[in-house]
Design a protein around this motif. Structure first.
Motif, PDB file in Angstrom:
ATOM      1  N   ASP A   8       0.834  -1.215   0.000  1.00 49.61           N
ATOM      2  CA  ASP A   8       0.000   0.000   0.000  1.00 49.61           C
ATOM      3  C   ASP A   8       0.867   1.263   0.000  1.00 49.61           C
ATOM      4  O   ASP A   8       0.579   2.219  -0.720  1.00 49.61           O
ATOM      5  N   SER A   9       1.936   1.262   0.796  1.00 51.60           N
ATOM      6  CA  SER A   9       2.838   2.420   0.851  1.00 51.60           C
ATOM      7  C   SER A   9       3.550   2.626  -0.478  1.00 51.60           C
ATOM      8  O   SER A   9       3.698   3.768  -0.945  1.00 51.60           O
ATOM      9  N   LEU A  10       3.991   1.546  -1.088  1.00 51.14           N
ATOM     10  CA  LEU A  10       4.672   1.662  -2.382  1.00 51.14           C
ATOM     11  C   LEU A  10       3.716   2.157  -3.462  1.00 51.14           C
ATOM     12  O   LEU A  10       4.091   2.984  -4.296  1.00 51.14           O
ATOM     13  N   ARG A  11       2.481   1.682  -3.436  1.00 57.22           N
ATOM     14  CA  ARG A  11       1.484   2.116  -4.422  1.00 57.22           C
ATOM     15  C   ARG A  11       1.242   3.618  -4.317  1.00 57.22           C
ATOM     16  O   ARG A  11       0.967   4.297  -5.302  1.00 57.22           O
ATOM     17  N   ALA A  12       1.383   4.162  -3.109  1.00 61.59           N
ATOM     18  CA  ALA A  12       1.147   5.592  -2.877  1.00 61.59           C
ATOM     19  C   ALA A  12       2.383   6.455  -3.142  1.00 61.59           C
ATOM     20  O   ALA A  12       2.295   7.682  -3.059  1.00 61.59           O
ATOM     21  N   ASP A  13       3.515   5.834  -3.475  1.00 59.85           N
ATOM     22  CA  ASP A  13       4.772   6.566  -3.671  1.00 59.85           C
ATOM     23  C   ASP A  13       5.066   6.708  -5.164  1.00 59.85           C
ATOM     24  O   ASP A  13       5.491   5.759  -5.814  1.00 59.85           O
TER      25      ASP A  13
END
Length: 170
Positions: A36-41
């Protein structure tokens, strides 16, 4: 005869399913939260490099993710996390998702991939010990756990330190 897996890029409808796959495959929420964090970066996420392996009904059961990292200043990709629902592990779903992810990366002109994982698993995809290429990490890990792959024979692996996206915390 085994299941035939169909690998494809994730769609928006797959996002909660991918989270569920990671939650089922790992003992904590760390990997699901990482996705989820990578998708938002926007500096890490590359559209088309989050791949699912789905069964004949279209239900995703496996996931492989490639995101931007660097080997010193050279752009590369990080393969992580990779997950398969526990009841579907060792059926080829993970292999299908990883092979599709690497093929998608190659088609986008990407040249280098690193993975931190099981040294007995990833060589089947062409990964070799990263230290043999002068590639390392800023943290202490078993030497055989960090592996690298060149997707383009015309561009050998660079040497240097792997710099992951911020979400990895490395």
């Amino acid at each position: 005869m085994g299941t035939i897996w169909f690998a494809r890029a994730e769609t928006s409808a797959d996002i909660p399913i991918i989270r569920d796959i990671n939650l089922a495959a790992f003992p904590t929420t760390a990997e699901a939260d990482l996705v989820d964090s990578l998708r938002a970066d926007p500096t890490a996420w590359i559209e088309g490099l989050s791949l699912v392996a789905a069964d004949e009904t279209g239900r995703p059961v496996g996931h492989a993710l490639l995101t931007r990292c660097h080997i010193d200043t050279t752009p590369a990709l990080c393969l992580a996390p990779c997950a398969v629902r526990p009841e579907q592990q060792q059926t080829g779903a993970g292999t299908a998702a990883i092979r599709a992810a690497l093929a998608a990366a190659r088609s986008l002109g990407e040249r280098h991939v690193v993975v931190l994982g099981h040294p007995a698993y990833y060589p089947r995809f062409g990964f070799t010990r990263a230290s043999d290429h002068g590639i390392g990490l800023s943290i202490d890990i078993p030497d055989d756990a960090l592996m690298a792959l060149s997707l383009d024979a015309g561009h050998p692996l660079p040497s240097g330190t792997v710099h992951y996206a911020a979400a990895f915390g490395i």
